[in-house]
Design a protein around this motif. Structure first.
Motif, PDB file in Angstrom:
ATOM      1  N   MET A   1       0.830  -1.209   0.000  1.00 21.22           N
ATOM      2  CA  MET A   1       0.000   0.000   0.000  1.00 21.22           C
ATOM      3  C   MET A   1       0.862   1.255   0.000  1.00 21.22           C
ATOM      4  N   ASP A   2       1.803   1.273   0.915  1.00 27.96           N
ATOM      5  CA  ASP A   2       2.712   2.413   0.998  1.00 27.96           C
ATOM      6  C   ASP A   2       3.497   2.564  -0.298  1.00 27.96           C
ATOM      7  N   ASP A   3       3.926   1.405  -0.784  1.00 26.02           N
ATOM      8  CA  ASP A   3       4.720   1.383  -2.002  1.00 26.02           C
ATOM      9  C   ASP A   3       3.908   1.955  -3.159  1.00 26.02           C
ATOM     10  N   GLY A   4       2.644   1.513  -3.234  1.00 30.27           N
ATOM     11  CA  GLY A   4       1.783   1.965  -4.307  1.00 30.27           C
ATOM     12  C   GLY A   4       1.591   3.473  -4.255  1.00 30.27           C
ATOM     13  N   TYR A   5       1.413   3.987  -3.053  1.00 37.08           N
ATOM     14  CA  TYR A   5       1.198   5.419  -2.884  1.00 37.08           C
ATOM     15  C   TYR A   5       2.395   6.194  -3.400  1.00 37.08           C
ATOM     16  N   LEU A   6       3.579   5.671  -3.054  1.00 31.53           N
ATOM     17  CA  LEU A   6       4.805   6.334  -3.477  1.00 31.53           C
ATOM     18  C   LEU A   6       4.896   6.356  -4.996  1.00 31.53           C
ATOM     19  N   GLN A   7       4.522   5.225  -5.596  1.00 33.39           N
ATOM     20  CA  GLN A   7       4.587   5.143  -7.045  1.00 33.39           C
ATOM     21  C   GLN A   7       3.615   6.141  -7.684  1.00 33.39           C
ATOM     22  N   GLN A   8       2.403   6.178  -7.119  1.00 36.67           N
ATOM     23  CA  GLN A   8       1.405   7.132  -7.583  1.00 36.67           C
ATOM     24  C   GLN A   8       1.975   8.543  -7.530  1.00 36.67           C
ATOM     25  N   TYR A   9       2.655   8.784  -6.424  1.00 38.90           N
ATOM     26  CA  TYR A   9       3.198  10.110  -6.176  1.00 38.90           C
ATOM     27  C   TYR A   9       4.250  10.453  -7.222  1.00 38.90           C
ATOM     28  N   VAL A  10       5.151   9.511  -7.469  1.00 39.88           N
ATOM     29  CA  VAL A  10       6.215   9.756  -8.441  1.00 39.88           C
ATOM     30  C   VAL A  10       5.621   9.967  -9.830  1.00 39.88           C
ATOM     31  N   SER A  11       4.565   9.205 -10.125  1.00 42.16           N
ATOM     32  CA  SER A  11       3.963   9.320 -11.454  1.00 42.16           C
ATOM     33  C   SER A  11       3.399  10.723 -11.676  1.00 42.16           C
ATOM     34  N   LEU A  12       3.059  11.400 -10.588  1.00 45.22           N
ATOM     35  CA  LEU A  12       2.560  12.773 -10.694  1.00 45.22           C
ATOM     36  C   LEU A  12       3.569  13.665 -11.400  1.00 45.22           C
ATOM     37  N   PHE A  13       4.823  13.475 -11.034  1.00 42.36           N
ATOM     38  CA  PHE A  13       5.854  14.362 -11.568  1.00 42.36           C
ATOM     39  C   PHE A  13       6.098  14.099 -13.043  1.00 42.36           C
ATOM     40  N   GLU A  14       5.807  12.845 -13.469  1.00 43.86           N
ATOM     41  CA  GLU A  14       5.953  12.559 -14.897  1.00 43.86           C
ATOM     42  C   GLU A  14       4.798  13.202 -15.660  1.00 43.86           C
ATOM     43  N   GLU A  15       3.634  13.208 -15.012  1.00 47.48           N
ATOM     44  CA  GLU A  15       2.434  13.692 -15.680  1.00 47.48           C
ATOM     45  C   GLU A  15       2.377  15.218 -15.710  1.00 47.48           C
ATOM     46  N   PHE A  16       2.824  15.838 -14.614  1.00 48.06           N
ATOM     47  CA  PHE A  16       2.712  17.294 -14.495  1.00 48.06           C
ATOM     48  C   PHE A  16       4.091  17.920 -14.283  1.00 48.06           C
ATOM     49  N   ASP A  17       4.289  19.067 -14.905  1.00 47.34           N
ATOM     50  CA  ASP A  17       5.581  19.749 -14.805  1.00 47.34           C
ATOM     51  C   ASP A  17       5.597  20.674 -13.592  1.00 47.34           C
ATOM     52  N   VAL A  18       5.814  20.086 -12.423  1.00 46.77           N
ATOM     53  CA  VAL A  18       5.753  20.860 -11.188  1.00 46.77           C
ATOM     54  C   VAL A  18       6.886  21.879 -11.125  1.00 46.77           C
ATOM     55  N   ILE A  19       8.098  21.411 -11.466  1.00 48.95           N
ATOM     56  CA  ILE A  19       9.257  22.300 -11.413  1.00 48.95           C
ATOM     57  C   ILE A  19       9.050  23.480 -12.362  1.00 48.95           C
ATOM     58  N   GLY A  20       8.538  23.179 -13.556  1.00 51.26           N
ATOM     59  CA  GLY A  20       8.305  24.226 -14.540  1.00 51.26           C
ATOM     60  C   GLY A  20       7.331  25.272 -14.020  1.00 51.26           C
ATOM     61  N   ALA A  21       6.307  24.807 -13.301  1.00 50.14           N
ATOM     62  CA  ALA A  21       5.318  25.733 -12.752  1.00 50.14           C
ATOM     63  C   ALA A  21       5.959  26.641 -11.708  1.00 50.14           C
ATOM     64  N   PHE A  22       6.779  26.046 -10.853  1.00 49.31           N
ATOM     65  CA  PHE A  22       7.452  26.871  -9.850  1.00 49.31           C
ATOM     66  C   PHE A  22       8.408  27.861 -10.509  1.00 49.31           C
ATOM     67  N   TRP A  23       9.022  27.440 -11.622  1.00 54.34           N
ATOM     68  CA  TRP A  23       9.933  28.328 -12.346  1.00 54.34           C
ATOM     69  C   TRP A  23       9.178  29.574 -12.825  1.00 54.34           C
ATOM     70  N   VAL A  24       7.926  29.387 -13.238  1.00 54.97           N
ATOM     71  CA  VAL A  24       7.115  30.539 -13.639  1.00 54.97           C
ATOM     72  C   VAL A  24       6.937  31.490 -12.464  1.00 54.97           C
ATOM     73  N   ASN A  25       6.667  30.922 -11.269  1.00 53.76           N
ATOM     74  CA  ASN A  25       6.509  31.768 -10.080  1.00 53.76           C
ATOM     75  C   ASN A  25       7.790  32.541  -9.787  1.00 53.76           C
ATOM     76  N   ILE A  26       8.932  31.867  -9.979  1.00 49.21           N
ATOM     77  CA  ILE A  26      10.206  32.542  -9.711  1.00 49.21           C
ATOM     78  C   ILE A  26      10.402  33.690 -10.693  1.00 49.21           C
ATOM     79  N   GLN A  27      10.086  33.421 -11.968  1.00 51.58           N
ATOM     80  CA  GLN A  27      10.233  34.489 -12.972  1.00 51.58           C
ATOM     81  C   GLN A  27       9.322  35.671 -12.673  1.00 51.58           C
ATOM     82  N   LEU A  28       8.074  35.366 -12.336  1.00 52.83           N
ATOM     83  CA  LEU A  28       7.134  36.435 -11.985  1.00 52.83           C
ATOM     84  C   LEU A  28       7.699  37.258 -10.842  1.00 52.83           C
ATOM     85  N   THR A  29       8.235  36.560  -9.828  1.00 47.61           N
ATOM     86  CA  THR A  29       8.755  37.245  -8.650  1.00 47.61           C
ATOM     87  C   THR A  29       9.922  38.147  -9.005  1.00 47.61           C
ATOM     88  N   VAL A  30      10.831  37.628  -9.834  1.00 50.94           N
ATOM     89  CA  VAL A  30      12.020  38.415 -10.165  1.00 50.94           C
ATOM     90  C   VAL A  30      11.633  39.685 -10.929  1.00 50.94           C
TER      91      VAL A  30
END
Lengths: 288, 229, 288
Positions: free
Chosen positions: B1-30
């Motif tokens: 169960m725990d393992d599955g959750y972790l996998q689900q979690y990791v798959s999120l990062f493949e599906e969505f560009d989280v880092i890229g989104a934060f990069w937009v926030n950094i650019q806006l801030t600068v």
């Protein structure tokens, strides 16, 4: 359990008296209906919490203490058939992103909020109905004849709401050169449309019809009327709900006795919108 | 169960560009940080200037923009300036809204930068201003050469607070149609309600990572730069 | 302000020059304002239809005033709870026990770093799963918690830096008359720190009031949400938001003025130096 209900009732009473307006009960179904149709235990007692949209004119809209719209009227009819009187219904705001959450956590008993039945959603919630079949369509300026379907959006500006899949679908499947603007709500999109900054707004046709029926927008915008998807609006229910059969019976009755047509015309008819008659009125699907 | 959750979690990062989104926030801030600080400095100068009308205009600006919710300013920039008046800041559709978001963040935070600087001006001893006048500097040179440099050093901490607020407020850019972290979080929660807690913690952690170093840096800087009196 | 140390009192020539510049400046501003208004008028945004709803009572009774009431309610509760949180953790950060100090510090820093919006969403979803709150109260609870943790942390920092800004003699005198260190903190230092920090606390109150608007995403019906709904229903969202912005400005301005007046009146009751700015993040100079 009992005290919980008392607290709810007190809170509701306090809310009503605080807002200083008595709710006018101009409901379409008589609130004195007995709980004959009720199959769930104790269905006619207590209150039923129904999730609706609060901000979509024509479908689910809150105006002071009054709730209007097609979804709301259907919800009232169904709740009445289940044995709940008008004063036993408590409407809860259910924005798109919160619908599964509201059902899973038991904050609402059922949801009538432009809720499309999808396999993914069926994994976490159950559905009654469908009670309407919508389709993704476009809203354009009233004098715009150049846009007849999603293919004509190449190089045009398209508006939809944040986190919505419908606009992305156009970009992916029909016109890759579409400029996509995401806004917090559809009303913002319509404002940009009437000012000529965007060329089209996209979402389900009945939602667009509701927006077009708003007096201030009348004559300025129109629904293209060429739906290119099929969205079955269902009644969202918690996974373990036993109300599905009773709800489907109620929906069937509503369609047969002509109330369905009446409600649709009353709420979105002003936009000149006609529901897709190939698919409407729908036949409620079998309950799982 | 725990393992599955972790996998689900990791798959999120493949599906969505989280880092890229934060990069937009950094650019806006600068961008908004630099522009806001410039505008804030101009406003602060106006608020201490000899011209009554400029002082009035400066404080009117601060009153209006500091007291309006940022979301409303954001919506006005997009629906008002672009939607109604037809102004564009870039021929590219997406860049256009990014720039409008920067404008909204700038005009809003300039009011706060101005107030932070003003509090810095208050830390400059009167003697400094009097000395500047005594050696014959008129207002602008005195402000530029004597008052503002010291005010900046004295207001590093409050300026840092505004910067931190700016980082967090860059999430409001979603209202301008900019694809940034908060908007992405909303989309992710809608598509993956199964791992909602993990999604929240990821984004919360992302902001902690962005904000805490800024806070520590400005605190350290404010101590290093503090004018010893 | 003629006695400002920053410049000499303007002489007659400078005053004449200023007058001319003011006239030119006012003309330029008026010109820009006119052009903008004309552009809006050309788009029909100044049409009476779009503004008339705000003259009647429906917009106010059904939307704006209930929204304002909910905004004030959430802000009011949050101010009280955030103050309690702030005092507890502010004193915690000044504790003699390094463990208490560190834990308080970590909590305060964490909650100051996370955007309020994220916290609200988290509490909303989290508490719903615990089933401890009446569903109808859930949005309010989540909004209040989000505002409490963030602003409480800011208050804690304010109290800490306020205490540090007091002259050392205050504490020494308290100890000299036989008070224990905790008593000195509670009876002598924190009250004075609160008064010294009143202007900063006041500007934080404005932040609380404005941040209630974030609650609309978790279905809290605040003023901004009400305005948006009104604008959706009437097709005049720009006008509705402009009215809401005006209401926010008036209330916040009044709040700031009130706090400023209060600060001046009680200013004599502290040995600290009143400061209008929230203190810096992380450890301040005096903390060991």
């Amino acid at each position: 359990m009992r005290t919980g209900r008392v607290v709810t009732a007190l809170a509701a009473a306090a809310m009503l008296s605080l807002s200083g307006c008595s709710s006018s009960d101009d409901d379409d179904a008589d609130s004195g209906s007995t709980g004959g149709a009720s199959e769930s235990s104790g269905g006619a007692q207590g209150t039923v919490r129904i999730g609706i949209k609060f901000d979509q004119p024509g479908l689910g809209f809150k105006d002071g203490d009054e709730y209007t719209g097609f979804d709301v009227d259907v919800a009232r009819y169904v709740a009445n058939e289940l044995g709940y009187g008008e004063d036993q219904i408590e409407f809860v705001q259910s924005p798109s992103a919160q619908r599964e959450n509201l059902l899973e956590t038991g904050q609402v008993d059922m949801i009538f909020a432009t809720y499309s039945i999808t396999d993914k959603r069926k994994e976490v919630v159950s559905f009654g109905g469908p009670y309407f079949v919508a389709g993704q369509d476009l809203l354009v300026a009233a004098d715009d004849d150049s846009i007849k379907g999603p293919e004509d959006l190449e190089g045009k500006n398209l508006c939809s709401v944040t986190g919505s899949t419908s606009a992305q679908r156009i970009k992916d499947e029909y016109a890759t050169g579409t400029n996509l603007l995401e806004q917090p709500g559809y009303a913002e999109c319509v404002t940009a449309l009437t000012a000529g900054s965007v060329d089209a707004v996209t979402t389900d046709d009945i939602i667009l019809a509701g927006l077009a029926a708003v007096p201030a927008n009348k004559g300025k915008v129109k629904v293209v009327g060429n739906p290119f998807s099929e969205e079955n609006y269902g009644v969202g229910l918690p996974k373990d709900s036993d109300k599905c059969e009773a709800i489907n019976t109620a929906i069937k009755k509503m369609i047969e006795d002509g109330t369905w047509d009446e409600l649709l015309a009353d709420n979105v008819g002003a936009s000149g919108y006609k529901a897709n008659t190939d698919l409407n009125p729908p036949k409620p699907a079998a309950c799982s | 169960m725990d393992d599955g959750y972790l996998q689900q979690y990791v798959s999120l990062f493949e599906e969505f560009d989280v880092i890229g989104a934060f990069w937009v926030n950094i650019q806006l801030t600068v961008y908004a940080g630099i522009l806001g600080l410039v505008l804030g400095t101009v406003l602060a100068t106006m608020r201490i200037s000899p011209v009554p009308s400029l002082r009035w205009a400066g404080s009117a600006y601060v009153t209006v923009f500091r007291n309006t919710p940022l979301t409303i300013i954001m919506v006005f920039c997009v629906l008002g300036l672009w939607g109604q008046l037809g102004w564009t800041l870039s021929p590219d559709f997406t860049t256009n809204f990014f720039r409008f978001a920067v404008v909204a963040l700038t005009v809003y935070h300039a009011a706060f930068f101005c107030e932070a600087l003003r509090s810095g001006v208050n830390t400059v001893p009167i003697g400094q201003a009097e000395a500047a006048r005594a050696i014959g500097l008129s207002f602008l040179p005195a402000a530029r050469l004597v008052i503002l440099p010291q005010a900046f050093r004295g207001s590093v901490a409050p300026l840092g607070n505004v910067l931190i607020a700016l980082i967090k407020n860059s999430t409001v850019a979603a209202a301008a149609g900019v694809a940034e972290a908060a908007g992405l979080m909303k989309t992710m929660i809608e598509f993956r309600p199964d791992v909602i807690l993990a999604i929240f913690l990821t984004f919360a952690f992302g902001f902690v990572v962005l904000v805490v170093p800024v806070g520590m840096a400005t605190t350290a800087l404010s101590r290093r730069l503090a004018v010893v009196r | 302000m003629t006695d400002s140390p920053l410049f000499d009192t303007p002489g007659p020539r400078a005053r004449r020059r200023m007058l001319w510049m003011n006239i030119v400046g006012a003309l330029v501003v008026a010109g820009i304002g006119f052009l903008v208004l004309r552009a809006f008028a050309a788009k029909g945004q100044l049409d009476a239809d779009l503004w008339n709803p705000f003259v009647g009572s429906r917009a106010w009774e059904n939307f704006l005033l209930p929204g304002l009431k909910d905004t004030l309610k959430a802000a009011g509760i949050s101010i009280v709870t955030a103050s309690i949180f702030g005092i507890v953790f502010g004193i915690g950060r000044l504790s003699r026990s390094s463990l208490v100090r560190r834990v308080s510090g970590a909590i305060v820093e964490f909650f100051r770093a996370v955007p309020v919006l994220l916290m609200m969403i988290f509490f909303y979803l989290g508490i719903a799963r615990l089933h401890v709150v009446e569903p109808a109260d859930l949005p309010l609870v989540a909004v209040v918690l989000g505002l409490t943790f963030y602003n409480g942390s800011v208050f804690a920092e304010l109290i800490r830096s306020g205490v540090h800004s007091l002259p050392r003699g205050q504490r020494e005198a308290a100890l000299a008359v036989g008070l224990r260190p905790t008593q000195s903190l509670r009876l002598i230092e924190v009250p004075q720190a609160l008064i010294a920090m009143l202007p900063a606390i006041a500007s934080q109150l404005v932040v609380i009031l404005k941040d209630t608007a974030l609650g609309s995403i978790i279905t809290y019906p605040d003023l901004l949400d009400a305005a948006r709904r009104l604008g959706s229903g009437d097709g005049n969202i720009l006008q509705a938001l402009m009215i809401a912005a005006g209401m926010f400005i008036v209330i916040n301005y009044a709040l700031t003025r009130l706090a400023g007046r209060l600060a001046r009146r009680v200013g004599g009751r502290t040995a600290g130096r009143p400061r209008a700015e929230a203190p810096g993040l992380a450890v301040g100079p005096g903390a060991t």
